[in-house]
Design a protein around this motif. Structure first.
Motif, mmCIF file in Angstrom:
data_model
loop_
_atom_site.group_PDB
_atom_site.id
_atom_site.type_symbol
_atom_site.label_atom_id
_atom_site.label_comp_id
_atom_site.label_asym_id
_atom_site.label_seq_id
_atom_site.Cartn_x
_atom_site.Cartn_y
_atom_site.Cartn_z
ATOM 1 N N SER A 66 0.833 -1.210 0.000
ATOM 2 C CA SER A 66 0.000 0.000 0.000
ATOM 3 C C SER A 66 0.867 1.259 0.000
ATOM 4 O O SER A 66 0.545 2.250 -0.654
ATOM 5 C CB SER A 66 -0.913 0.004 1.224
ATOM 6 O OG SER A 66 -1.788 -1.107 1.205
ATOM 7 N N LEU A 67 1.990 1.202 0.733
ATOM 8 C CA LEU A 67 2.874 2.358 0.826
ATOM 9 C C LEU A 67 3.492 2.696 -0.521
ATOM 10 O O LEU A 67 3.437 3.849 -0.970
ATOM 11 C CB LEU A 67 3.977 2.080 1.852
ATOM 12 C CG LEU A 67 5.087 3.139 1.948
ATOM 13 C CD1 LEU A 67 4.522 4.468 2.451
ATOM 14 C CD2 LEU A 67 6.209 2.654 2.865
ATOM 15 N N ILE A 68 4.072 1.711 -1.179
ATOM 16 C CA ILE A 68 4.764 1.993 -2.445
ATOM 17 C C ILE A 68 3.784 2.397 -3.545
ATOM 18 O O ILE A 68 4.136 3.132 -4.464
ATOM 19 C CB ILE A 68 5.615 0.781 -2.887
ATOM 20 C CG1 ILE A 68 6.600 1.219 -3.975
ATOM 21 C CG2 ILE A 68 4.745 -0.375 -3.350
ATOM 22 C CD1 ILE A 68 7.618 0.167 -4.345
ATOM 23 N N SER A 69 2.545 1.931 -3.437
ATOM 24 C CA SER A 69 1.556 2.281 -4.464
ATOM 25 C C SER A 69 1.269 3.775 -4.501
ATOM 26 O O SER A 69 0.840 4.305 -5.531
ATOM 27 C CB SER A 69 0.250 1.507 -4.233
ATOM 28 O OG SER A 69 -0.405 1.947 -3.050
ATOM 29 N N TRP A 70 1.516 4.468 -3.386
ATOM 30 C CA TRP A 70 1.287 5.907 -3.352
ATOM 31 C C TRP A 70 2.330 6.668 -4.173
ATOM 32 O O TRP A 70 2.157 7.854 -4.466
ATOM 33 C CB TRP A 70 1.291 6.417 -1.906
ATOM 34 C CG TRP A 70 0.006 6.127 -1.203
ATOM 35 C CD1 TRP A 70 -0.258 5.090 -0.351
ATOM 36 C CD2 TRP A 70 -1.215 6.868 -1.298
ATOM 37 N NE1 TRP A 70 -1.558 5.145 0.086
ATOM 38 C CE2 TRP A 70 -2.169 6.226 -0.478
ATOM 39 C CE3 TRP A 70 -1.595 8.013 -1.998
ATOM 40 C CZ2 TRP A 70 -3.466 6.687 -0.347
ATOM 41 C CZ3 TRP A 70 -2.897 8.481 -1.869
ATOM 42 C CH2 TRP A 70 -3.809 7.824 -1.052
ATOM 43 N N PHE A 71 3.404 5.993 -4.542
ATOM 44 C CA PHE A 71 4.461 6.634 -5.325
ATOM 45 C C PHE A 71 4.517 6.100 -6.754
ATOM 46 O O PHE A 71 5.264 6.616 -7.580
ATOM 47 C CB PHE A 71 5.815 6.424 -4.634
ATOM 48 C CG PHE A 71 5.875 7.010 -3.257
ATOM 49 C CD1 PHE A 71 6.177 8.348 -3.069
ATOM 50 C CD2 PHE A 71 5.590 6.233 -2.145
ATOM 51 C CE1 PHE A 71 6.225 8.898 -1.796
ATOM 52 C CE2 PHE A 71 5.632 6.767 -0.871
ATOM 53 C CZ PHE A 71 5.946 8.102 -0.692
ATOM 54 N N MET A 72 3.733 5.067 -7.035
ATOM 55 C CA MET A 72 3.620 4.543 -8.393
ATOM 56 C C MET A 72 2.535 5.317 -9.134
ATOM 57 O O MET A 72 1.622 5.865 -8.521
ATOM 58 C CB MET A 72 3.276 3.050 -8.357
ATOM 59 C CG MET A 72 4.340 2.196 -7.695
ATOM 60 S SD MET A 72 3.784 0.511 -7.346
ATOM 61 C CE MET A 72 3.511 -0.107 -9.003
#
Length: 313
Positions: A52-58
């Protein structure tokens, strides 16, 4: 550039006119941070939280999701997960980025990388939201990686100096225009495959690389807004101390030997330098055409100086 590769990379943020190593350093730092987070959070049993965290930067293909995280159109182009993903992107960025840096300067290299990333992201959005083939996957598709910006630099270098030759393992000497053409065709062929989003971004970045250099030859620098933003942040976070410019040259005395001197920009006396006139756009166009035809080494010292000074504008 101030030394070997590792020395330049280590001191990437200590020097100006060093955007190639700054871009590589930023990508490596971001990769390392997320790699540590992924390992630690997965071992700690919260791997889903990491996802969920990395998806905010993808960068999402869905327009409603992009509206919630608009910064992702910038952050995605510095984000990698797999080691081979970042390895090959950084190798291509370094090899072809050296050419762009040499011909056009540090700022235009950064401009081209950012513009290529933006163009790749926008092309990805456009196709995913218009093509029927992607209608069932648009809501779940997300993209990351520097490939669009790297493709812009690869194609930009090939447009600027198509006959520059790289020596490839097993293949020997290959002109970079053929390398660029090969990877663009490969991306087009794979644009309906499992990595369709990434391949579409490659094509958008490649198109920007070609258009950027073509327009630059006509006197239109599409990177000026990007450059202004970069200068703003440099001034914001840089030192407030006044910078003293120092020039260095050799003068020949009567005996035929050479003596060196340093001249502070704050000095009340100035000495004219031969060939110091500012280059016109027509001269720069002629120099770029000469590079494309005969290569950078064919330029005279005065032409190289004019190209270097023009690249800093």
């Amino acid at each position: 550039m101030y030394g070997n590769f590792w020395e330049n990379l280590k001191n990437a943020f200590k020097h100006g006119d060093n955007s190639l190593y700054k871009l590589i350093a930023i990508n490596l730092i971001v990769w390392a941070v997320f790699m540590v987070l992924r390992v630690v959070m997965t071992i700690g049993g919260i791997g889903d939280t990491y996802g969920s965290l990395i998806s905010w930067f993808m960068m999402p293909a869905s327009l409603p999701k992009l509206a919630i995280q608009p910064w992702s159109i910038f952050t995605y182009m510095f984000l990698h997960e797999g080691i081979f993903h970042i390895l090959f992107n950084m190798l291509f960025l370094y090899w072809f980025g050296l050419l762009i840096h040499q011909y056009l300067g540090s700022r235009k290299l950064a401009n081209l990388y950012i513009l290529g990333g933006l163009a790749g992201g926008l092309f990805y959005l456009l196709i995913y939201n218009l093509a029927p083939y992607f209608s069932n996957s648009v809501d779940s598709s997300m993209m990351l990686g520097a490939s669009a910006g790297v493709f812009a630099i690869v194609v930009g270098a090939a447009t600027l100096s198509p006959n520059t030759t790289f020596f490839l393992i097993l293949l020997g000497p290959v002109k970079i225009k053929y390398i660029a053409i090969f990877y663009v065709v490969l991306s087009f062929a794979n644009s309906a495959g499992v990595n369709a989003g990434g391949e579409l971004a490659h094509l958008g970045g490649a198109l920007m690389g070609f258009l950027y250099v073509t327009q630059l030859r006509k006197g239109n620098d599409w990177g000026v807004p990007i450059q202004k933003v970069g200068i703003f942040f440099e001034n914001l976070f840089g030192s407030n101390r006044p910078r003293v410019k120092v020039s260095f040259r050799k003068t020949q005395n009567k005996s035929g030997s050479f003596s060196s001197f340093n001249k502070s920009a704050s000095s009340s006396k100035t000495t004219p330098v031969k060939g110091g006139s500012e280059a016109t756009q027509e001269e720069i166009d002629r120099i770029l055409d000469k590079i494309a035809d005969k290569g950078y080494d064919a330029l005279s010292k005065d032409e190289k100086r004019k190209l270097f000074e023009f690249s800093k504008k």
